[in-house]
Write an enzyme that holds these catalytic residues in place. Structure first.
Site, mmCIF file in Angstrom:
data_model
loop_
_atom_site.group_PDB
_atom_site.id
_atom_site.type_symbol
_atom_site.label_atom_id
_atom_site.label_comp_id
_atom_site.label_asym_id
_atom_site.label_seq_id
_atom_site.Cartn_x
_atom_site.Cartn_y
_atom_site.Cartn_z
ATOM 1 N N LEU A 208 47.770 52.202 53.969
ATOM 2 C CA LEU A 208 48.302 51.800 55.271
ATOM 3 C C LEU A 208 47.127 51.539 56.209
ATOM 4 C CD1 LEU A 208 51.116 54.499 55.795
ATOM 5 C CD2 LEU A 208 51.463 52.099 55.190
ATOM 6 N N HIS A 209 47.173 50.407 56.916
ATOM 7 C CA HIS A 209 46.114 50.168 57.894
ATOM 8 C C HIS A 209 46.563 49.304 59.062
ATOM 9 C CE1 HIS A 209 45.875 46.370 55.696
ATOM 10 N NE2 HIS A 209 45.228 45.876 56.728
ATOM 11 N N ARG A 210 47.749 48.707 59.001
ATOM 12 C CA ARG A 210 48.160 47.799 60.066
ATOM 13 C C ARG A 210 48.477 48.588 61.338
ATOM 14 N NH1 ARG A 210 47.981 42.919 58.529
ATOM 15 N NH2 ARG A 210 48.057 42.465 56.298
ATOM 16 N N ASP A 282 50.884 48.224 53.151
ATOM 17 C CA ASP A 282 51.156 47.201 54.160
ATOM 18 C C ASP A 282 50.099 46.098 54.078
ATOM 19 O OD1 ASP A 282 48.938 48.401 55.315
ATOM 20 O OD2 ASP A 282 49.994 49.153 57.084
#
Length: 363
Positions: A208-210, A282
């Site tokens: 996850l990084h958004r 994501d």
């Protein structure tokens, strides 16, 4: 023909590697092509950049602009200033940019203002979601590009609808898959395999990084709790992006089956993906790799710029709602996930097609 290749962030390195290898092969044959590699320094953490040069046998960059981090505006401005100085001191016939990171857009703008032709690898992909910084980067880059190298017929269609001349669009396939297939036999176990006691098909990989998923702590914990509550206690390996790590430090106790680790190199990360039960992400690029490896992929986004990973591949677009995530994980554990196929020209030969086209354009 002098080509300046720009790479600035982790996804870029996987895309430039096969192009550089193809150019080096042509150079050995005495063809009139030369290249220089410019590392903008957008990703400056070793695990986010330097290890990729070593693992993918990319020559050391001819220059590292060392721009580093900052806000979107600060980073864009820094990239443009540094690349303009470089380009004025080292003129070139063509600037080749890849993907959709800030470096891609910033260096394309500088090149055009310096009256230098621009080629964009992975042109034409669209999520049609202007809340994503990458979508703006794609749109701006493609609006000033001269030569468009695409991964799919959908990307071709997007460019044609935007008014791009068909003669400048080249459907070549996916360079990310070139890198994947070239290195598949070299994947290696990361230390977490033994540390956690992982077994093939009995763990999940999470990335996850958004900003929409990780920038607000309560929302992030809701995602984490939904995932861990519906994975039947299996280990979840989470190589954490630097921007997310700082947020996690304020969240308190985490579920026992969630194992947070530092970012991995390409060979170790894809070993984990290849042998996992599924990937929850994501990211866009990971959905391409899971499609080719036949690994189920659950994407926590409302839109994707890579629709072929859904219509053809193993990916499903879930949004971020707890009900949809729980339902998808239920189907996964019930053995009801689709098998998927591989999109056209995702065959490991895209970089060769790009270089051959560049030779024809220069002739």
């Amino acid at each position: 023909m002098r080509i300046t290749i720009v790479a600035g962030a982790r996804p870029n390195f996987m895309k430039v590697a096969p192009i550089i290898h193809a150019l080096m092969e042509r150079e050995k044959k005495g063809l009139a092509l030369s290249f220089s590699l410019v590392h903008t320094g957008q990703h400056f953490d070793r695990q986010m950049s330097q290890t990729f040069f070593e693992e993918l046998s990319i020559p050391e960059p001819h220059v590292n602009l060392g721009v580093g981090g900052g806000t979107q505006a600060e980073q864009t401005a820094g990239l443009m200033i540094a690349f303009e100085k470089h380009l004025l001191a080292h003129p070139t016939d063509l600037v080749l940019v890849v993907g959709d990171v800030t470096s891609t857009m910033a260096c394309a703008i500088v090149a055009k203002k310096c009256h230098t032709r621009v080629a964009h690898v992975e042109a034409g992909i669209r999520s049609f979601d202007l809340t994503m910084p990458e979508e703006i980067n794609r749109m701006v880059t493609d609006s000033i590009t001269d030569y468009f190298f695409t991964t799919s017929t959908t990307a071709n269609s997007n460019l044609l609808k935007a008014g791009v001349a068909e003669r400048n669009i080249f459907f070549v396939g996916n360079v990310m898959i070139d890198t994947l297939l070239a290195n598949k036999q070299r994947f290696r176990q990361p230390p977490v395999w033994e540390e956690v006691g992982l077994q093939k098909q009995h763990y999940l990989v999470l990335t996850l990084h958004r900003p929409s998923n990780v920038d607000e702590g309560q929302n992030l914990m809701q995602l984490i709790n939904t995932i861990t509550a519906n994975t039947r206690g299996l280990p979840i390996i989470f190589p954490i992006h630097p921007r997310t790590k700082s947020i996690f430090q304020s969240l308190g106790a985490l579920p026992e089956n969630l194992h947070i680790i530092d970012p991995l190199g390409y060979l170790e990360f894809n070993y984990l993906v290849q042998h996992s039960k599924a990937v929850i992400t994501d990211s866009g690029g990971i959905t391409e790799e899971t499609t080719v490896m036949g690994v189920p992929c659950l994407t926590l986004r409302d839109s994707t710029e890579r629709p072929e990973t859904v219509t053809i591949g193993t990916n499903e677009l879930l949004g971020t709602g707890p009900k949809a995530i729980a339902e998808a994980l239920g189907r996964l554990f019930a053995g009801n996930w689709k098998k998927g196929g591989i999109p056209e020209l995702w065959d490991g030969k895209a970089a060769g097609r790009i270089v051959e086209q560049l030779i024809r354009l220069h002739a």
